[in-house]
Design an enzyme around this catalytic site. Structure first.
Site, PDB file in Angstrom:
ATOM      1  N   ASP A 175       6.425  83.278  64.712  1.00 42.94           N
ATOM      2  CA  ASP A 175       5.392  82.878  63.768  1.00 42.94           C
ATOM      3  C   ASP A 175       4.012  82.861  64.425  1.00 42.94           C
ATOM      4  O   ASP A 175       3.899  82.798  65.639  1.00 42.94           O
ATOM      5  CB  ASP A 175       5.686  81.468  63.232  1.00 42.94           C
ATOM      6  CG  ASP A 175       6.875  81.451  62.300  1.00 42.94           C
ATOM      7  OD1 ASP A 175       7.095  82.453  61.603  1.00 42.94           O
ATOM      8  OD2 ASP A 175       7.579  80.429  62.280  1.00 42.94           O
ATOM      9  N   ARG A 193      10.894  72.007  61.684  1.00 46.80           N
ATOM     10  CA  ARG A 193      11.326  73.413  61.739  1.00 46.80           C
ATOM     11  C   ARG A 193      11.353  73.941  63.172  1.00 46.80           C
ATOM     12  O   ARG A 193      11.959  74.967  63.445  1.00 46.80           O
ATOM     13  CB  ARG A 193      10.469  74.290  60.836  1.00 46.80           C
ATOM     14  CG  ARG A 193       9.049  74.487  61.291  1.00 46.80           C
ATOM     15  CD  ARG A 193       8.207  75.026  60.158  1.00 46.80           C
ATOM     16  NE  ARG A 193       8.677  76.332  59.687  1.00 46.80           N
ATOM     17  CZ  ARG A 193       8.493  77.484  60.335  1.00 46.80           C
ATOM     18  NH1 ARG A 193       7.869  77.496  61.484  1.00 46.80           N
ATOM     19  NH2 ARG A 193       8.944  78.614  59.826  1.00 46.80           N
ATOM     20  N   PRO A 241      -9.050  62.188  57.090  1.00 45.73           N
ATOM     21  CA  PRO A 241      -9.971  63.320  57.237  1.00 45.73           C
ATOM     22  C   PRO A 241     -10.892  63.161  58.443  1.00 45.73           C
ATOM     23  O   PRO A 241     -11.504  64.136  58.880  1.00 45.73           O
ATOM     24  CB  PRO A 241     -10.764  63.335  55.926  1.00 45.73           C
ATOM     25  CG  PRO A 241     -10.488  62.044  55.262  1.00 45.73           C
ATOM     26  CD  PRO A 241      -9.234  61.472  55.827  1.00 45.73           C
ATOM     27  N   GLU A 288      -9.974  54.487  48.779  1.00 42.56           N
ATOM     28  CA  GLU A 288     -11.093  54.900  49.642  1.00 42.56           C
ATOM     29  C   GLU A 288     -10.678  54.949  51.105  1.00 42.56           C
ATOM     30  O   GLU A 288     -11.391  55.498  51.949  1.00 42.56           O
ATOM     31  CB  GLU A 288     -12.271  53.924  49.489  1.00 42.56           C
ATOM     32  CG  GLU A 288     -13.021  54.046  48.182  1.00 42.56           C
ATOM     33  CD  GLU A 288     -13.503  55.469  47.903  1.00 42.56           C
ATOM     34  OE1 GLU A 288     -14.144  56.051  48.798  1.00 42.56           O
ATOM     35  OE2 GLU A 288     -13.224  55.979  46.814  1.00 42.56           O
TER      36      GLU A 288
HETATM   37  N1  SAH Z   1     -12.867  57.714  52.172  1.00 46.45           N
HETATM   38  C1  SAH Z   1     -12.109  58.562  53.047  1.00 46.45           C
HETATM   39  C2  SAH Z   1     -11.099  59.441  52.272  1.00 46.45           C
HETATM   40  C3  SAH Z   1     -10.037  58.672  51.573  1.00 46.45           C
HETATM   41  S1  SAH Z   1      -8.884  59.720  50.802  1.00 46.45           S
HETATM   42  C4  SAH Z   1     -13.070  59.476  53.772  1.00 46.45           C
HETATM   43  O1  SAH Z   1     -14.038  59.937  53.146  1.00 46.45           O
HETATM   44  O2  SAH Z   1     -12.854  59.793  54.950  1.00 46.45           O
HETATM   45  C5  SAH Z   1      -7.432  58.702  50.791  1.00 46.45           C
HETATM   46  C6  SAH Z   1      -6.442  58.947  51.887  1.00 46.45           C
HETATM   47  O3  SAH Z   1      -6.001  60.280  51.846  1.00 46.45           O
HETATM   48  C7  SAH Z   1      -6.935  58.735  53.302  1.00 46.45           C
HETATM   49  O4  SAH Z   1      -6.843  57.389  53.689  1.00 46.45           O
HETATM   50  C8  SAH Z   1      -5.989  59.597  54.109  1.00 46.45           C
HETATM   51  O5  SAH Z   1      -4.784  58.907  54.427  1.00 46.45           O
HETATM   52  C9  SAH Z   1      -5.650  60.726  53.147  1.00 46.45           C
HETATM   53  N2  SAH Z   1      -6.392  61.968  53.414  1.00 46.45           N
HETATM   54  C10 SAH Z   1      -7.413  62.476  52.688  1.00 46.45           C
HETATM   55  N3  SAH Z   1      -7.856  63.636  53.195  1.00 46.45           N
HETATM   56  C11 SAH Z   1      -7.089  63.903  54.272  1.00 46.45           C
HETATM   57  C12 SAH Z   1      -7.074  64.961  55.229  1.00 46.45           C
HETATM   58  N4  SAH Z   1      -7.920  65.973  55.196  1.00 46.45           N
HETATM   59  N5  SAH Z   1      -6.149  64.889  56.211  1.00 46.45           N
HETATM   60  C13 SAH Z   1      -5.277  63.860  56.294  1.00 46.45           C
HETATM   61  N6  SAH Z   1      -5.266  62.836  55.407  1.00 46.45           N
HETATM   62  C14 SAH Z   1      -6.159  62.836  54.407  1.00 46.45           C
END
Ligand code: SAH
Length: 259
Positions: free
Chosen positions: A178, A163, A98, A125
């Site tokens: 698209d 795709r 994220p 986490e």
């Molecule tokens: N503690 C982290 C979130 C961990 S969620 C934070 O707050 O930034 C667990 C895993 O889910 C992450 O390591 C990532 O690989 C994935 N993930 C969660 N949200 C995501 C998003 N919006 N985009 C891509 N991967 C995501």
């Protein structure tokens, strides 16, 4: 194109491999998939891949070593692929996160022009930062929300890139038509209709049943412009900046403003 995915839930990837457009492309050998479970690169009886965070706090953190061994195995697998050996450039190692750069169609297109990537799916986490510092070349986010794991993000990336491979789509569902794509100059797609001609008292727009191709094209373009102006003015601005809006486009946008 070859995707290598490092994930604690490799079973989730049967979806892109077996179903729909990406499944058909896989059968046509337009792309290949290799799955690497960090648990297979542990050395203790419990096959431990996570541990408590230094500094305290809730949850668990994925340990660097099993992940790094999985990435090394993926790199070795790619090198062993004859086709891959021809390109001696570095493979992108993309972490789903994220905190990464927001994924978009331009990134999907860039991937589709390459020979794939190694995708890292986090869980818990997150991941020990030292693994990221040592191995990851790009961090990519699906948007401003938090998933339980990177798998769904990796599935989205694979689907959006595959795709676009030549031959993956029939002409009829060409990606060029698209949203965000070239023939739409980066704008949003226009609405679609199919039979019956009247549904629950609502008719298909007259332009679409006129059989007049030029008018249909004008109608679609105007729908695209109106929808994009209402929902994503940033895309209109980008198209204008890139010189992709015609005089007719500008005239129609002007009319919309006056309404
Ligand atoms: N503690 C982290 C979130 C961990 S969620 C934070 O707050 O930034 C667990 C895993 O889910 C992450 O390591 C990532 O690989 C994935 N993930 C969660 N949200 C995501 C998003 N919006 N985009 C891509 N991967 C995501």
């Amino acid at each position: 194109m070859r995707f290598d995915v490092v994930s604690l839930f490799p079973d989730m990837f049967t979806v892109v491999r077996d179903l729909g457009i990406t499944g058909r492309a896989y059968k046509q050998q337009l792309w290949t998939l290799a799955l690497w479970n960090p648990r297979d690169f542990t050395h203790d009886v419990h096959r431990t891949v996570d541990d408590r965070p230094y500094g305290g706090g809730p949850g668990m953190v994925m340990m660097a070593e099993p992940l790094e061994h999985a990435v090394n195995a993926a790199q070795a697998g790619r090198a062993a692929d004859k086709d891959q050996a021809a390109h001696d450039h570095k493979t992108s190692v993309i972490l789903m996160s994220p905190t990464g750069k927001r994924f978009d169609q331009a990134m999907a297109q860039e991937l589709a022009h390459g020979d794939g990537a190694i995708l890292i799916c986090g869980r818990y986490e997150g991941i020990d930062q030292r693994f990221i510092d040592r191995n990851v070349t790009h961090e990519v986010s699906m948007g401003d929300f938090v998933l339980s794991g990177g798998e769904i993000a990796a599935l989205a990336i694979i689907d959006s890139a595959v795709r676009l491979l030549p031959g993956a789509l029939n002409d009829a569902d060409s990606a060029l038509q698209d949203s965000f794509n070239t023939s739409l100059t980066g704008l949003l797609d226009s609405p679609h209709y199919t039979r019956p001609e009247v549904y629950q008292g609502q008719s298909v727009p007259a332009e679409l049943i006129s059989g007049h191709h030029a008018n249909i094209a004008i109608w679609r373009r105007q729908q695209s412009l109106a929808l994009t102006a209402a929902r994503r003015p940033d895309l209109i601005a980008a198209a204008r900046e890139a010189g992709l809006l015609s005089r007719a486009d500008e005239k129609y946008l002007d009319q919309l403003k006056r309404r």
